[in-house]
Design a protein around this motif. Structure first.
Motif, mmCIF file in Angstrom:
data_model
loop_
_atom_site.group_PDB
_atom_site.id
_atom_site.type_symbol
_atom_site.label_atom_id
_atom_site.label_comp_id
_atom_site.label_asym_id
_atom_site.label_seq_id
_atom_site.Cartn_x
_atom_site.Cartn_y
_atom_site.Cartn_z
ATOM 1 N N GLU A 55 38.159 41.489 33.772
ATOM 2 C CA GLU A 55 38.025 40.055 33.330
ATOM 3 C C GLU A 55 38.740 39.930 31.707
ATOM 4 O OE1 GLU A 55 34.237 38.037 34.087
ATOM 5 O OE2 GLU A 55 33.676 40.047 35.212
ATOM 6 N N VAL A 56 39.004 38.660 31.530
ATOM 7 C CA VAL A 56 39.806 38.477 30.411
ATOM 8 C C VAL A 56 39.339 37.233 29.642
ATOM 9 C CG1 VAL A 56 42.094 38.094 29.193
ATOM 10 C CG2 VAL A 56 41.919 39.871 31.180
ATOM 11 N N LEU A 57 39.358 37.039 28.253
ATOM 12 C CA LEU A 57 38.805 35.972 27.612
ATOM 13 C C LEU A 57 40.039 35.319 26.854
ATOM 14 C CD1 LEU A 57 35.287 36.678 26.296
ATOM 15 C CD2 LEU A 57 35.902 35.652 28.423
ATOM 16 N N PRO A 116 35.217 35.208 37.700
ATOM 17 C CA PRO A 116 34.732 35.375 36.322
ATOM 18 C C PRO A 116 33.219 35.591 36.187
ATOM 19 C CG PRO A 116 36.456 33.769 36.000
ATOM 20 C CD PRO A 116 35.857 33.971 37.647
ATOM 21 N N THR A 117 32.404 36.378 35.479
ATOM 22 C CA THR A 117 31.120 36.593 35.421
ATOM 23 C C THR A 117 30.445 36.678 34.127
ATOM 24 O OG1 THR A 117 31.212 38.955 35.150
ATOM 25 C CG2 THR A 117 31.379 38.170 37.307
ATOM 26 N N GLN A 118 29.428 36.146 33.955
ATOM 27 C CA GLN A 118 28.636 36.105 32.836
ATOM 28 C C GLN A 118 28.412 37.526 32.009
ATOM 29 O OE1 GLN A 118 27.817 33.349 31.182
ATOM 30 N NE2 GLN A 118 27.300 34.371 29.465
ATOM 31 N N GLU A 119 28.413 38.383 32.861
ATOM 32 C CA GLU A 119 28.317 39.808 32.317
ATOM 33 C C GLU A 119 29.416 40.200 31.925
ATOM 34 O OE1 GLU A 119 25.273 39.221 35.304
ATOM 35 O OE2 GLU A 119 27.433 38.957 35.438
ATOM 36 N N GLU A 149 30.005 41.197 27.899
ATOM 37 C CA GLU A 149 30.821 42.445 27.247
ATOM 38 C C GLU A 149 31.976 42.005 26.308
ATOM 39 O OE1 GLU A 149 33.166 46.308 29.278
ATOM 40 O OE2 GLU A 149 31.908 45.023 30.648
ATOM 41 N N LEU A 150 32.737 41.219 26.704
ATOM 42 C CA LEU A 150 34.005 41.000 25.930
ATOM 43 C C LEU A 150 33.750 40.615 24.666
ATOM 44 C CD1 LEU A 150 36.482 39.905 28.653
ATOM 45 C CD2 LEU A 150 36.428 42.235 27.696
ATOM 46 N N THR A 151 32.637 39.546 24.758
ATOM 47 C CA THR A 151 32.412 38.810 23.237
ATOM 48 C C THR A 151 31.790 39.758 22.267
ATOM 49 O OG1 THR A 151 30.428 37.816 24.354
ATOM 50 C CG2 THR A 151 32.284 36.443 24.198
ATOM 51 N N GLU A 152 30.851 40.717 22.843
ATOM 52 C CA GLU A 152 30.390 41.783 22.128
ATOM 53 C C GLU A 152 31.244 42.770 21.460
ATOM 54 O OE1 GLU A 152 27.456 43.679 24.519
ATOM 55 O OE2 GLU A 152 25.802 41.983 24.361
ATOM 56 N N ARG A 153 32.219 43.052 22.124
ATOM 57 C CA ARG A 153 33.217 44.037 21.650
ATOM 58 C C ARG A 153 34.251 43.126 20.608
ATOM 59 N NH1 ARG A 153 33.899 48.972 24.229
ATOM 60 N NH2 ARG A 153 32.646 49.249 26.161
ATOM 61 N N PHE A 154 34.378 41.879 21.086
ATOM 62 C CA PHE A 154 35.194 41.102 19.942
ATOM 63 C C PHE A 154 34.488 41.179 18.652
ATOM 64 C CE2 PHE A 154 37.132 37.179 18.389
ATOM 65 C CZ PHE A 154 38.229 37.559 18.022
ATOM 66 N N ARG A 155 33.279 40.976 18.733
ATOM 67 C CA ARG A 155 32.395 41.057 17.374
ATOM 68 C C ARG A 155 32.509 42.433 16.692
ATOM 69 N NH1 ARG A 155 28.646 38.068 20.996
ATOM 70 N NH2 ARG A 155 28.824 35.855 20.392
ATOM 71 N N GLN A 156 32.829 43.279 17.499
ATOM 72 C CA GLN A 156 32.730 44.769 16.834
ATOM 73 C C GLN A 156 34.143 44.769 15.961
ATOM 74 O OE1 GLN A 156 32.310 47.905 19.661
ATOM 75 N NE2 GLN A 156 30.399 46.899 20.326
ATOM 76 N N TRP A 177 39.218 34.444 32.639
ATOM 77 C CA TRP A 177 40.012 34.982 33.959
ATOM 78 C C TRP A 177 39.476 36.177 34.611
ATOM 79 C CZ3 TRP A 177 42.956 34.204 29.476
ATOM 80 C CH2 TRP A 177 43.483 33.022 29.188
ATOM 81 N N ALA A 178 39.727 36.465 35.951
ATOM 82 C CA ALA A 178 39.352 37.559 36.570
ATOM 83 C C ALA A 178 40.613 37.926 37.442
ATOM 84 C CB ALA A 178 38.029 37.766 37.047
ATOM 85 N N GLY A 179 40.897 39.049 37.639
ATOM 86 C CA GLY A 179 41.528 39.766 38.680
ATOM 87 C C GLY A 179 41.292 41.041 38.977
#
Length: 358
Positions: free
Chosen positions: A214-216, A259-262, A266-273, A285-287
């Motif tokens: 998944e990608v944001l 795409p999933t909420q999970e 995960e991606l938003t938490e890692r971006f905040r890091q 998106w998801a693939g």
């Protein structure tokens, strides 16, 4: 007309192989229904010569990277459009332990071509959390994958070399001189259909492990000073005007393209890091990646039907691997050289013979 090759699938692998074969003068027909959200079309298109937390040089990087540079430069000249951008990658250390792991490896001369700078303290950019420093990696880059695929698709359509349909195995006949598909005849058929190979009656025995990614796309008012690609658990790729692409997840449990909420969490938490600045998600998106058990591509001929071949299994590293492997594959088909043993599907023939005994 009897084609030299029919290629099933026009994602990253099939597109690069098809272009390579056409440039060598072969008659090529492509069959693909052209899905809007394939893994290739949502991919960030990154080339990174450094892999993982253990700081290993990417497998065959010394061969893959020059081949990729040359191929994408030729493609840009062919279409007169920029498609591949060389960008440094700032791999941020997440801890002192990770910093020490790198320092233990950094004396090896094989790294000289790929490391521009080692930072043991913060680079001082106010929008980046890099208190332990990081690596500034050379020879990284980004391919505009969707744009490349659209250009190649249109070129094929204009030349009448693309059938925009789902491949129908019931319409495939194997002949003494090659294959027949509906009204099409060809000497050889190459399957490049990504993870869908798990449904292919001729190659479903290969150990494909479909992996959802998944990608944001996120937007922030803060404009990063550096134009590099950031990496700390996920990649952060500046797209201009305060937007960034953030990815990607690895999910073996849900092989679907939803795409999933999970995944978003995960991606938003890692971006905040990576950055303390506020942001909002503007797209998601998801693939499904065509990953393989041993993390090596799947290339070669069917053990019993030599007119059937496969060029697949590059996972998340297709942009890096495909140009070199396509050139080697094309050369092997012309009997000019052998296919790399590490990617040759002959390593899995025992699975085929077990499969047909069932």
């Amino acid at each position: 007309m009897i084609y030299d090759f029919v290629i099933v699938g026009h994602g990253l692998a099939g597109a690069i192989l098809g272009y390579t074969l056409r440039r060598q003068g072969h008659q090529v027909l492509v069959i693909d229904e052209l899905p809007e959200h394939s893994s290739s079309k949502v991919a960030a298109g990154l080339v990174n010569p450094v892999a993982g937390k253990r700081f290993a040089k990417a497998w065959l990087a010394d061969s893959f990277i020059p081949a990729a540079d040359a191929f994408y430069k030729e493609l840009e000249e062919h279409f007169r459009q920029e498609l591949y951008f060389h960008k440094p990658i700032y791999k941020i250390f997440s801890s002192i332990e990770e910093q020490n792991t790198w320092m233990a490896k950094s004396a090896e001369s094989s790294w000289n071509e790929y490391i521009a700078e080692t930072r043991i303290t913060s680079a001082g950019e106010p929008g980046i959390n890099d208190q332990f420093g990081g690596l500034l990696i050379k020879r990284g880059g980004q391919l505009l994958v969707r744009e490349m695929l659209q250009l190649l698709e249109q070129e094929l359509l204009d030349a009448g070399l693309l059938l925009p349909e789902r491949f129908d195995f019931n319409s495939l006949q194997l002949t003494a001189t090659g294959i027949r598909y509906k009204q099409v005849q060809a000497r050889q058929l190459v399957f490049c259909e990504g993870y869908q190979v798990i449904h292919n009656p001729y190659f479903k025995w290969l150990p494909m492990q479909p992996t959802k990614g998944e990608v944001l796309e996120v937007k922030t008012e803060y404009k990063f000073i550096s134009e590099c690609i950031y990496n700390k658990g996920v990649y952060v790729l500046p797209n201009g005007e305060g937007t960034f692409r953030v990815g990607a997840t690895y999910n073996w449990r849900q092989p679907d393209e939803e795409p999933t909420q999970e995944g978003q969490q995960e991606l938003t938490e890692r971006f905040r890091q990576i950055t303390p600045h506020a942001f909002r998600v503007t797209d998601h998106w998801a693939g499904i990646r065509p990953a393989v058990r041993d993390r090596k591509p799947l290339v070669g001929r069917h053990p019993e039907h030599p007119q059937l071949l496969v060029f697949n299994g590059m996972g998340s590293k297709g942009v890096l691997m495909a140009p070199y492997l396509a050139a080697r594959f094309a050369a092997s088909l012309a009997a000019a050289t052998d296919m790399l043993s590490e990617v040759n599907i002959s390593r899995y023939f025992s699975l085929y013979y077990d499969y047909i005994k069932r």
